[in-house]
Design a protein around this motif. Structure first.
Motif, PDB file in Angstrom:
ATOM      1  N   LEU A  63       0.837  -1.202   0.000  1.00 46.41           N
ATOM      2  CA  LEU A  63       0.000   0.000   0.000  1.00 46.41           C
ATOM      3  C   LEU A  63       0.871   1.251   0.000  1.00 46.41           C
ATOM      4  CD1 LEU A  63      -2.774  -1.187   2.428  1.00 46.41           C
ATOM      5  CD2 LEU A  63      -3.216  -0.233   0.168  1.00 46.41           C
ATOM      6  N   ALA A  64       1.925   1.229   0.777  1.00 41.97           N
ATOM      7  CA  ALA A  64       2.840   2.369   0.800  1.00 41.97           C
ATOM      8  C   ALA A  64       3.497   2.554  -0.564  1.00 41.97           C
ATOM      9  CB  ALA A  64       3.902   2.165   1.884  1.00 41.97           C
ATOM     10  N   SER A  65       3.822   1.459  -1.235  1.00 42.47           N
ATOM     11  CA  SER A  65       4.414   1.541  -2.570  1.00 42.47           C
ATOM     12  C   SER A  65       3.457   2.205  -3.549  1.00 42.47           C
ATOM     13  CB  SER A  65       4.787   0.143  -3.073  1.00 42.47           C
ATOM     14  OG  SER A  65       5.853  -0.407  -2.343  1.00 42.47           O
ATOM     15  N   ALA A  66       2.195   1.799  -3.514  1.00 40.56           N
ATOM     16  CA  ALA A  66       1.207   2.388  -4.423  1.00 40.56           C
ATOM     17  C   ALA A  66       1.000   3.868  -4.124  1.00 40.56           C
ATOM     18  CB  ALA A  66      -0.115   1.628  -4.308  1.00 40.56           C
ATOM     19  N   ARG A  67       1.018   4.235  -2.844  1.00 38.58           N
ATOM     20  CA  ARG A  67       0.782   5.634  -2.472  1.00 38.58           C
ATOM     21  C   ARG A  67       1.957   6.543  -2.825  1.00 38.58           C
ATOM     22  NH1 ARG A  67      -1.785   3.373   2.975  1.00 38.58           N
ATOM     23  NH2 ARG A  67      -3.932   3.101   2.249  1.00 38.58           N
ATOM     24  N   LYS A  68       3.137   5.971  -3.016  1.00 42.17           N
ATOM     25  CA  LYS A  68       4.247   6.779  -3.513  1.00 42.17           C
ATOM     26  C   LYS A  68       3.882   7.381  -4.870  1.00 42.17           C
ATOM     27  CE  LYS A  68       7.814   4.040  -1.216  1.00 42.17           C
ATOM     28  NZ  LYS A  68       8.900   3.055  -1.399  1.00 42.17           N
ATOM     29  N   ILE A  69       3.059   6.661  -5.621  1.00 41.52           N
ATOM     30  CA  ILE A  69       2.646   7.123  -6.946  1.00 41.52           C
ATOM     31  C   ILE A  69       1.385   7.963  -6.858  1.00 41.52           C
ATOM     32  CG2 ILE A  69       1.751   6.323  -9.178  1.00 41.52           C
ATOM     33  CD1 ILE A  69       3.690   3.958  -8.919  1.00 41.52           C
ATOM     34  N   THR A  70       0.374   7.503  -6.105  1.00 39.65           N
ATOM     35  CA  THR A  70      -0.910   8.203  -6.094  1.00 39.65           C
ATOM     36  C   THR A  70      -0.898   9.465  -5.242  1.00 39.65           C
ATOM     37  OG1 THR A  70      -1.733   6.884  -4.224  1.00 39.65           O
ATOM     38  CG2 THR A  70      -2.126   6.017  -6.445  1.00 39.65           C
ATOM     39  N   GLU A  71      -0.102   9.488  -4.168  1.00 42.01           N
ATOM     40  CA  GLU A  71      -0.113  10.628  -3.256  1.00 42.01           C
ATOM     41  C   GLU A  71       1.171  11.454  -3.315  1.00 42.01           C
ATOM     42  OE1 GLU A  71      -1.172   9.479   0.711  1.00 42.01           O
ATOM     43  OE2 GLU A  71      -2.896   8.291   0.047  1.00 42.01           O
ATOM     44  N   MET A  72       2.299  10.768  -3.434  1.00 44.14           N
ATOM     45  CA  MET A  72       3.581  11.484  -3.443  1.00 44.14           C
ATOM     46  C   MET A  72       3.999  11.864  -4.865  1.00 44.14           C
ATOM     47  SD  MET A  72       5.532   9.083  -0.634  1.00 44.14           S
ATOM     48  CE  MET A  72       7.013  10.085  -0.606  1.00 44.14           C
ATOM     49  N   HIS A  73       3.298  11.296  -5.850  1.00 46.24           N
ATOM     50  CA  HIS A  73       3.542  11.590  -7.267  1.00 46.24           C
ATOM     51  C   HIS A  73       4.984  11.300  -7.679  1.00 46.24           C
ATOM     52  CE1 HIS A  73      -0.444  13.281  -7.249  1.00 46.24           C
ATOM     53  NE2 HIS A  73      -0.099  14.116  -6.274  1.00 46.24           N
ATOM     54  N   ARG A  74       5.520  10.234  -7.109  1.00 50.70           N
ATOM     55  CA  ARG A  74       6.832   9.773  -7.527  1.00 50.70           C
ATOM     56  C   ARG A  74       6.689   8.886  -8.757  1.00 50.70           C
ATOM     57  NH1 ARG A  74      10.066   7.120  -2.838  1.00 50.70           N
ATOM     58  NH2 ARG A  74      11.579   7.067  -4.548  1.00 50.70           N
ATOM     59  N   ARG A  75       7.763   8.767  -9.506  1.00 46.39           N
ATOM     60  CA  ARG A  75       7.719   7.999 -10.741  1.00 46.39           C
ATOM     61  C   ARG A  75       8.556   6.730 -10.605  1.00 46.39           C
ATOM     62  NH1 ARG A  75       9.104  11.843 -15.644  1.00 46.39           N
ATOM     63  NH2 ARG A  75       8.074  10.175 -16.840  1.00 46.39           N
ATOM     64  N   ALA A  76       8.020   5.650 -11.124  1.00 42.04           N
ATOM     65  CA  ALA A  76       8.722   4.365 -11.118  1.00 42.04           C
ATOM     66  C   ALA A  76       8.478   3.689 -12.456  1.00 42.04           C
ATOM     67  CB  ALA A  76       8.231   3.486  -9.970  1.00 42.04           C
ATOM     68  N   ASP A  77       9.354   2.759 -12.796  1.00 35.24           N
ATOM     69  CA  ASP A  77       9.206   2.016 -14.041  1.00 35.24           C
ATOM     70  C   ASP A  77       8.410   0.736 -13.856  1.00 35.24           C
ATOM     71  OD1 ASP A  77      10.922   3.731 -15.769  1.00 35.24           O
ATOM     72  OD2 ASP A  77      12.444   3.145 -14.304  1.00 35.24           O
ATOM     73  N   ILE A  78       8.495   0.173 -12.658  1.00 34.67           N
ATOM     74  CA  ILE A  78       7.788  -1.071 -12.349  1.00 34.67           C
ATOM     75  C   ILE A  78       7.254  -0.978 -10.930  1.00 34.67           C
ATOM     76  CG2 ILE A  78       8.089  -3.543 -11.869  1.00 34.67           C
ATOM     77  CD1 ILE A  78      10.064  -3.675 -14.157  1.00 34.67           C
ATOM     78  N   VAL A  79       6.055  -1.489 -10.724  1.00 37.06           N
ATOM     79  CA  VAL A  79       5.476  -1.606  -9.384  1.00 37.06           C
ATOM     80  C   VAL A  79       5.054  -3.062  -9.198  1.00 37.06           C
ATOM     81  CG1 VAL A  79       3.701  -0.812  -7.793  1.00 37.06           C
ATOM     82  CG2 VAL A  79       4.659   0.779  -9.462  1.00 37.06           C
TER      83      VAL A  79
END
Length: 319
Positions: A63-79
């Motif tokens: 959940l924390a990993s997903a929120r890095k994208i949805t809330e913190m707006h960080r970018r990743a290549d793979i989740v």
């Protein structure tokens, strides 16, 4: 003078190494804590084939990993997450378009020879022993990590089976219950004797050589044929955005992986994904770490099937 020359050479070598590292392609992977060791093995093998790509991995609760994208707006290549439902509910369709189900697991109880009642605990008496005074237990944060909310679901199912509504409150008793952001954070507490028992994935227990008790298919969330029964348990969690909530129902443990829509290096991401999902390469490594690969992997939704997947070596199911 000789010493100064040596220092200068060392500095030059360090600068060259730094430049070499920076010149490599970067592939950023956010992943579940329970995938830390499997991901390490995958990256080592992948880099033998693609030394030009530097894989940067970052572990946290799913959940924390997903929120890095949805809330913190960080970018990743793979989740890569320990529950495919998180990708479905928090990332699709705004942040990701597809969801690949690639492995299964099960939850049980890790302990050591110094744990209270370790000499008599079994699959029939474990919940009575864990409730006894002085016995300390641990689990991960249910609002950050699937292992944490799946543990709460197991307690719900246990309450139904035993017609005992006090089980969850007994386990959460102050002084008995210990919580950390992800289940791997609690292993040190178990190994030092600070807690006696830890609710954890079987794969992680295998990787760390821990004693492991399986509570049976009706409670370990490891049998897809029991999904109707598992669905009697549910938990409400913080949703994709602050103020929103989402409900997850009990289901057999299934890991999911995706490539975000704004991934900076999609070409490298698909190279890694094709490697990871190859039955003779990545999936074999996953199995060696205690996970049970889904062969062939399942992709959802079918309409979002990415053409970059290497169909010459993969056969995927869609649903």
């Amino acid at each position: 003078m000789a010493d100064m020359r040596k220092v200068a050479v060392l500095i030059l070598l360090a600068l060259l190494a730094s430049c070499s590292q920076k010149s490599k392609e970067q592939l950023v992977v956010f992943h579940a804590g329970s995938l830390s060791y499997p991901m390490k093995r995958l990256v080592e093998a992948f880099n033998k084939e693609h030394p030009e790509i530097m894989v940067l991995t970052e572990a946290s609760g799913s959940l924390a990993s997903a929120r890095k994208i949805t809330e913190m707006h960080r970018r990743a290549d793979i989740v890569a997450l320990a529950d495919y439902q998180i990708i479905d509910q928090l990332l699709i369709p705004q942040y990701a378009h597809f969801n690949l189900h690639f492995a299964t697991n099960r939850i049980g109880i890790a302990y050591h020879e110094r744990s209270r009642f370790s000499d008599i605990i079994n699959s029939q008496n474990w919940f009575d022993l864990l409730r006894k005074e002085g016995v300390k237990i641990g689990a991960s944060d249910p609002d950050a990590d699937p292992c944490g909310y799946r543990t709460r679901m197991i307690w719900q199912l246990l309450s139904i089976l035993n017609n005992d509504s006090t089980i969850t409150s007994a386990f959460l008793e102050e002084g008995k219950y210990h919580q950390r952001p992800k289940e791997t954070d609690l292993i040190a507490l178990l190994e030092t004797g600070s807690i006696d028992y830890l609710f954890i994935y079987k794969s992680v227990a295998v990787q760390h050589g821990l004693k492991f008790l399986e509570p049976g298919d009706s409670l370990n969330l490891g049998n897809p044929q029991l999904n109707d029964w598992y669905s009697n348990a549910s938990i409400d969690l913080r949703g994709a955005k602050p103020g929103e909530t989402t409900q997850l129902r009990g289901e057999a443990i299934t890991y999911g992986i995706t490539i975000p829509v704004d991934a900076p290096n999609k070409s490298a991401a698909f190279l890694f994904l094709n490697f990871m999902l190859d039955a003779t390469r990545g999936l074999t490594l996953l199995q060696a770490t205690g996970l049970q690969p889904i062969i062939p992997p399942v992709i959802h939704p079918e309409s979002a099937y990415p053409e970059e997947l290497n169909l010459s070596t993969q056969i995927f199911k869609t649903h």
